[in-house]
Structure formats: C-alpha cells, structure tokens
Design a protein around this motif. Sequence first.
Motif, PDB file in Angstrom:
ATOM      1  N   UNK A  65       0.819  -1.217   0.000  1.00 21.20           N
ATOM      2  CA  UNK A  65       0.000   0.000   0.000  1.00 21.20           C
ATOM      3  C   UNK A  65       0.852   1.266   0.000  1.00 21.20           C
ATOM      4  N   UNK A  66       2.100   1.156   0.423  1.00 21.32           N
ATOM      5  CA  UNK A  66       2.958   2.339   0.529  1.00 21.32           C
ATOM      6  C   UNK A  66       3.231   2.999  -0.817  1.00 21.32           C
ATOM      7  N   UNK A  67       3.049   2.277  -1.926  1.00 22.04           N
ATOM      8  CA  UNK A  67       3.246   2.921  -3.235  1.00 22.04           C
ATOM      9  C   UNK A  67       2.213   4.019  -3.449  1.00 22.04           C
ATOM     10  N   UNK A  68       1.080   3.943  -2.722  1.00 24.22           N
ATOM     11  CA  UNK A  68       0.047   4.968  -2.816  1.00 24.22           C
ATOM     12  C   UNK A  68       0.153   5.998  -1.706  1.00 24.22           C
ATOM     13  N   UNK A  69       0.580   5.581  -0.515  1.00 17.71           N
ATOM     14  CA  UNK A  69       0.565   6.487   0.633  1.00 17.71           C
ATOM     15  C   UNK A  69       1.925   7.084   0.968  1.00 17.71           C
ATOM     16  N   UNK A  70       3.018   6.371   0.689  1.00 18.22           N
ATOM     17  CA  UNK A  70       4.368   6.890   0.914  1.00 18.22           C
ATOM     18  C   UNK A  70       5.263   6.528  -0.256  1.00 18.22           C
ATOM     19  N   UNK A 114      -0.565  -1.908  -8.234  1.00 19.66           N
ATOM     20  CA  UNK A 114       0.391  -2.446  -9.202  1.00 19.66           C
ATOM     21  C   UNK A 114       0.783  -1.427 -10.261  1.00 19.66           C
ATOM     22  N   UNK A 115      -0.177  -0.661 -10.712  1.00 25.90           N
ATOM     23  CA  UNK A 115       0.117   0.377 -11.702  1.00 25.90           C
ATOM     24  C   UNK A 115       1.094   1.393 -11.137  1.00 25.90           C
ATOM     25  N   UNK A 116       0.823   1.878  -9.930  1.00 21.42           N
ATOM     26  CA  UNK A 116       1.690   2.878  -9.325  1.00 21.42           C
ATOM     27  C   UNK A 116       3.052   2.297  -8.981  1.00 21.42           C
ATOM     28  N   UNK A 117       3.079   1.059  -8.503  1.00 24.60           N
ATOM     29  CA  UNK A 117       4.354   0.427  -8.162  1.00 24.60           C
ATOM     30  C   UNK A 117       5.251   0.317  -9.380  1.00 24.60           C
TER      31      UNK A 117
END
Length: 358
Positions: A65-70, A114-117
Amino acid sequence: MSAPVPASARPYTRAATLPALLARRITIIDGAMGTMIQRHKLGEADFRNEHLAGHGRDLKGNNDLLVLTRPDVITQIHEAYLAAGADIIETNTFGATSIAQEDYGLAHLAAEMNLQAARLARAAADRFQSADKPRFVAGALGPTPRTASISPDVNDPGARNVSFDQLRDAYREQAEALLEGGCDLFLVETIFDTLNAKAAIFALDALMEDRGERLPVIISGTVTDASGRILSGQTVEAFWHSVRHARPLAVGLNCALGATLMRPYIEELARVAGDTFVSCYPNAGLPNPMSDTGFDETPPVTGALIEEFAKSGFVNIVGGCCGTTPEHIAEITRRVGAYRPRGVHSPLFTPLLAGAAA
C-alpha cells in the motif's frame, strides 16, 4: 496454413537485450523491500492517505500500500538498490493481488497499487539507466497467502480456500497493471505451491497472447526446509519439470533459506535446468531478532557465499531476499564481477519426473 507461434516462443518485445546480458555477465537483482521499509519505522498513519483515513481495518504492515501512501519511501529504496549496482529492481507488489489485499479490505485497490508500483520503479530505473548499464524493472508476482494444492483444514484434506480460476484472475489483474505501468519482465517469485505458480503462468501467457507482445518471465521457487522440497511437496527437479513448459528466461530459488543451506538445491537446479538461465537470491542467513536487519548475515558473509556460487558456475542472476540491504547488494556486485555466468545448453534427453514421490 502454418500453426500459430505460441506466445512463449515469440521474440521479446521488452527487455530484448536481457538474454544477451545474462549470457555475458552475472546480473544483479535487488534485495529485500520489507527489510528496508522496516528501517523507516513507519506508523499506522503512513499507511493511510485521505481516501483511507476512515478505513475500518489496521493497515500497518501492508507494505504494498505504501506505493500509494508513501511513494517517497519506496522510491528511495529503489534508488538505493540501483546505486548499489542492481541491474534489475522488483516492483513493490509481492502482496498486491486482490486475493492478498482482501485481508485488509483493499482488494479494490489492487490494480491501482500495481500500476503505481510499476511507475515508481520505472522512473527510478530510468534515472539510473545508461548506455553501458541498462536497468530493468521486474513486475513481482508473489505467491498469495492462499494455496491451491494444500488444505487449510487438517481434518479435511480436500478443502481449499482458493480455486485455480480465482488465482488466475487475480494474477491477470495484477499483471495487466504492471504491464501498463512499464515493467520490462515478470517475476513469479517465492513459490511454495506449484499450482499457484501455474495459475500465474497461465495468466501471463494469456495476457501476452492478448496484447501481442512477449515479456521475459523469471520463475523462482522456495525450498522451505532441509527436506529439499517446496511446501506443496515437490523436489527442485520436479518443480522445474512442472514449470519448464512456460519457457522462462530464468528459473531459480529465493527466500526461506540462507545461501549456506540453499547451496545443494541451487546446484541441483543448475544441473537439471540446462536450457535456461538460473537465478538465486537467498535470505541473509537465518532470522536473528538481535540483528539490525533481523537476520544473521552481514554483507561480507552473504557476498562471500554468493561469490562461491558464481565461482562454481551455478548462476546467471544473483541478489538478496529477506534481511538483505543495499550494502549486501553492493558487496555481492563487487564479488561476482570476476566470474563468468553459467552457460546454457540444450538439454539431454532424460526421463522428466514432476511428482512428489518419496
């Protein structure tokens, strides 16, 4: 009319230069993501953003989840591994399937994660890329917390908490987002159940068939104990025979064991998988809560052990799993540079056994 060419036999449309690189020198994959995240000592607030402020479940520990929040933390870790010499960095998506995210009530965010990662890893790799040292992004597909081969109920051997079709669909969703985000290859990793891996392979083949492009695929299993078997019961040789139909760019082992205990199994894999490259990224020894990383081995120790694998001609791709850091990867990079990669050859005809017999 000629038969269509299977997706697994088509030329690569991304990372087309990677096979030549693996044949020319031992290539470096990055180290642990979770270990590095732990160094940041993040709290519950770091795993939330404005959209998740009122989410009713604890989210701390949901590292995907950190790829979205941090995203700053994940980017910093990618860049540290690239600076240490990694040729390949993995997306922070080990648990970013809808199946795994159900535990947090966030299955609906799996595709976005996954897209953001992939975008974060792609941007970091592009910043470090040069003409003489290309960098590659591996879209990481983890095993999920559910197993298609093993019953979760000791009183009902036939019980299952997930189906092949559910796994296939979850992996397809994950892979589509990783592809859109810019990954160069797929890494099906930390496999403890071969049937789970087959669901991932099926999803990847279907996706690439539909998209009309072929990305390299690396398949990495996990030997869980001194029996030399993965959790679903197969030996290393049987595991290879079960997945070789996918024609992966490389097959290997990661996690569970440190390099010392992994040695006989990576040697066996290097022997039987003659017609593909071999990868190896072990843990930094065994767990040790008194250590800074939570594992026994310092960078010089891990580096020396993996150097011996390189000297013995076992490997084409090396790196680290749990407990390893950019310091470990830098040491591995320094030590294996003097050795030639393992050669690939056409396999001899031998009986192929893929069961779980004693």
